[in-house]
Design an enzyme around this catalytic site. Structure first.
Site, PDB file in Angstrom:
ATOM      1  N   HIS A  63      -1.269   5.903 -10.409  1.00 23.35           N
ATOM      2  CA  HIS A  63      -0.688   4.553 -10.529  1.00 23.35           C
ATOM      3  C   HIS A  63      -1.761   3.579 -10.989  1.00 23.35           C
ATOM      4  O   HIS A  63      -2.932   3.921 -11.059  1.00 23.35           O
ATOM      5  CB  HIS A  63      -0.017   4.104  -9.228  1.00 23.35           C
ATOM      6  CG  HIS A  63      -0.943   3.883  -8.074  1.00 23.35           C
ATOM      7  ND1 HIS A  63      -1.703   4.878  -7.511  1.00 23.35           N
ATOM      8  CD2 HIS A  63      -1.232   2.761  -7.351  1.00 23.35           C
ATOM      9  CE1 HIS A  63      -2.394   4.400  -6.493  1.00 23.35           C
ATOM     10  NE2 HIS A  63      -2.141   3.114  -6.377  1.00 23.35           N
ATOM     11  N   HIS A  65      -3.209   0.777  -9.904  1.00 26.55           N
ATOM     12  CA  HIS A  65      -4.161  -0.018  -9.103  1.00 26.55           C
ATOM     13  C   HIS A  65      -5.614   0.270  -9.485  1.00 26.55           C
ATOM     14  O   HIS A  65      -5.984   1.405  -9.770  1.00 26.55           O
ATOM     15  CB  HIS A  65      -3.952   0.241  -7.607  1.00 26.55           C
ATOM     16  CG  HIS A  65      -2.746  -0.463  -7.063  1.00 26.55           C
ATOM     17  ND1 HIS A  65      -2.108  -0.084  -5.915  1.00 26.55           N
ATOM     18  CD2 HIS A  65      -2.069  -1.541  -7.536  1.00 26.55           C
ATOM     19  CE1 HIS A  65      -1.074  -0.875  -5.694  1.00 26.55           C
ATOM     20  NE2 HIS A  65      -1.028  -1.769  -6.658  1.00 26.55           N
ATOM     21  N   ASP A  67      -8.329   0.446  -7.878  1.00 25.97           N
ATOM     22  CA  ASP A  67      -9.136   1.413  -7.105  1.00 25.97           C
ATOM     23  C   ASP A  67      -8.747   2.864  -7.432  1.00 25.97           C
ATOM     24  O   ASP A  67      -9.241   3.798  -6.803  1.00 25.97           O
ATOM     25  CB  ASP A  67      -9.035   1.141  -5.599  1.00 25.97           C
ATOM     26  CG  ASP A  67      -7.630   1.286  -5.046  1.00 25.97           C
ATOM     27  OD1 ASP A  67      -6.682   0.802  -5.686  1.00 25.97           O
ATOM     28  OD2 ASP A  67      -7.474   1.892  -3.966  1.00 25.97           O
ATOM     29  N   HIS A  68      -7.871   3.029  -8.429  1.00 28.36           N
ATOM     30  CA  HIS A  68      -7.508   4.378  -8.894  1.00 28.36           C
ATOM     31  C   HIS A  68      -7.778   4.571 -10.389  1.00 28.36           C
ATOM     32  O   HIS A  68      -7.818   5.702 -10.863  1.00 28.36           O
ATOM     33  CB  HIS A  68      -6.023   4.663  -8.609  1.00 28.36           C
ATOM     34  CG  HIS A  68      -5.715   4.600  -7.149  1.00 28.36           C
ATOM     35  ND1 HIS A  68      -5.486   5.725  -6.394  1.00 28.36           N
ATOM     36  CD2 HIS A  68      -5.670   3.554  -6.291  1.00 28.36           C
ATOM     37  CE1 HIS A  68      -5.290   5.366  -5.130  1.00 28.36           C
ATOM     38  NE2 HIS A  68      -5.392   4.048  -5.046  1.00 28.36           N
ATOM     39  N   HIS A 121       5.206   2.330  -3.488  1.00 34.92           N
ATOM     40  CA  HIS A 121       3.902   1.642  -3.425  1.00 34.92           C
ATOM     41  C   HIS A 121       3.737   0.772  -4.664  1.00 34.92           C
ATOM     42  O   HIS A 121       3.412  -0.408  -4.581  1.00 34.92           O
ATOM     43  CB  HIS A 121       2.801   2.700  -3.324  1.00 34.92           C
ATOM     44  CG  HIS A 121       1.410   2.148  -3.327  1.00 34.92           C
ATOM     45  ND1 HIS A 121       0.908   1.409  -2.282  1.00 34.92           N
ATOM     46  CD2 HIS A 121       0.413   2.242  -4.242  1.00 34.92           C
ATOM     47  CE1 HIS A 121      -0.350   1.066  -2.568  1.00 34.92           C
ATOM     48  NE2 HIS A 121      -0.668   1.553  -3.747  1.00 34.92           N
ATOM     49  N   ASP A 140      -1.290   7.051  -3.640  1.00 34.33           N
ATOM     50  CA  ASP A 140      -1.075   6.162  -2.495  1.00 34.33           C
ATOM     51  C   ASP A 140       0.364   6.221  -1.988  1.00 34.33           C
ATOM     52  O   ASP A 140       0.862   5.258  -1.409  1.00 34.33           O
ATOM     53  CB  ASP A 140      -1.405   4.706  -2.879  1.00 34.33           C
ATOM     54  CG  ASP A 140      -2.910   4.459  -2.949  1.00 34.33           C
ATOM     55  OD1 ASP A 140      -3.693   5.374  -2.650  1.00 34.33           O
ATOM     56  OD2 ASP A 140      -3.286   3.330  -3.315  1.00 34.33           O
ATOM     57  N   HIS A 178      -7.042   8.213  -0.181  1.00 34.37           N
ATOM     58  CA  HIS A 178      -7.790   7.362   0.757  1.00 34.37           C
ATOM     59  C   HIS A 178      -8.059   8.049   2.090  1.00 34.37           C
ATOM     60  O   HIS A 178      -7.253   8.860   2.560  1.00 34.37           O
ATOM     61  CB  HIS A 178      -7.032   6.064   1.042  1.00 34.37           C
ATOM     62  CG  HIS A 178      -7.002   5.112  -0.103  1.00 34.37           C
ATOM     63  ND1 HIS A 178      -8.051   4.280  -0.418  1.00 34.37           N
ATOM     64  CD2 HIS A 178      -6.045   4.860  -1.028  1.00 34.37           C
ATOM     65  CE1 HIS A 178      -7.748   3.551  -1.474  1.00 34.37           C
ATOM     66  NE2 HIS A 178      -6.523   3.885  -1.872  1.00 34.37           N
TER      67      HIS A 178
HETATM   68 FE    FE Z   1      -5.356   2.827  -3.405  1.00 40.42          FE
HETATM   69 ZN    ZN Z   2      -2.620   1.750  -4.730  1.00 41.74          ZN
END
Ligand code: FE
Ligand code: ZN
Length: 262
Positions: A63, A65, A67-68, A121, A140, A178
């Site tokens: 996805h 985001h 942080d990915h 999410h 996530d 995570h």
């Molecule tokens: Fe994340």
């Molecule tokens: Zn995420």
């Protein structure tokens, strides 16, 4: 402990990144192919690759985001790898050049992954399911003892996404992005204190964390036994929430809302 994939030549690696992210690497030495899943940053991946003397062929993006996907562009520039992401979220996945849809298969040398569309999410979240390796890269959506927050989708959407995962074989390794297990477990215990599988898992998680080790991947069967977000049909959870006659989807929505403010 990372699973032995049971197939010679191919191995799974896990690189810790940022505060609590994991970047997974899949490497098949037989065909010399490497893929990275959800690289939050390029540096930890390039460090790992150069230590091994490997290139990078693919990035699997679950996805959009940051942080990915934070490492997508730099890794693509440095290695010439392809970035695989969801067709209908292509404008938000940096560096994407292979667009995939629900149900499609992506080939990784001798193996392939099925794309599962799992909104909740985010609205463009996908997972990569390598049935032949018993690996699910769940981003996530599904965490150990928890699930992702509803940033874009609705509770019914997330409930359906998790129900889809619950139907997969129990010996599938859930490779989530995570290290949230300990905090998730504290919440899980408040809604299902009598669950022995959960108690066992929490003891194991405490030992792992004290040793500075990862608690994921975990087996889907263990998640089905201990993760409250896969257990809306649990009589104890329903009793604790005072929702004996609610639908599973309603119980899930309540659990998710409670966890948001826990
Ligand atoms: Fe994340
Ligand atoms: Zn995420």
């Amino acid at each position: 402990m990372l699973p032995d994939l049971g197939r010679p030549g191919i191995a799974l690696f896990q690189i810790p990144a940022r505060k609590d992210n994991y970047i997974y690497l899949l490497h098949d030495e037989e065909v010399n192919l490497t893929a990275a899943v959800d690289p939050s940053d390029a540096a930890p991946v390039t460090d790992f690759l150069s230590a091994k003397g490997w290139g990078l062929d693919y990035i699997f993006s679950t996805h959009h985001h940051h942080d990915h996907t934070g490492g997508n562009e730099a890794l693509r520039a440095a290695t010439g790898c392809h970035v695989i992401g969801f067709e209908h979220d292509a404008d938000r996945i940096p560096g994407i050049d292979i667009r995939v849809e629900e149900g499609e298969r992506v080939t990784f040398g001798r193996f392939s992954a099925e794309i599962l569309y799992l909104p909740g999410h985010t609205l463009g979240h996908i997972a990569f399911l390598f049935s032949g390796l018993k690996l699910l890269f769940s981003g996530d959506v599904l965490f150990s003892l928890g699930c992702g927050r509803l940033f874009e989708g609705t509770a019914p959407q997330m409930f359906d996404s998790l129900r889809k995962l619950r139907r997969l074989p129990g010996d599938t390794w859930v490779c989530c992005a995570h290290e949230y297990t300990e905090a998730n477990g504290r919440f899980a215990l408040t809604v299902e204190p009598g669950n022995e599988a959960l108690q066992r898992r929490l003891r194991e998680v405490a030992v792992l964390r004290r040793a500075g080790e990862a608690t994921v991947p975990s087996l889907l069967a263990d998640e089905c036994a201990a993760n409250p977000f896969l257990r809306a049909d649990s009589p104890e959870i329903r009793l604790m929430l005072d929702m004996p006659y609610a639908t599973d989807a309603e119980v899930f929505a309540r659990l998710r809302a409670m966890k948001d403010v826990f």
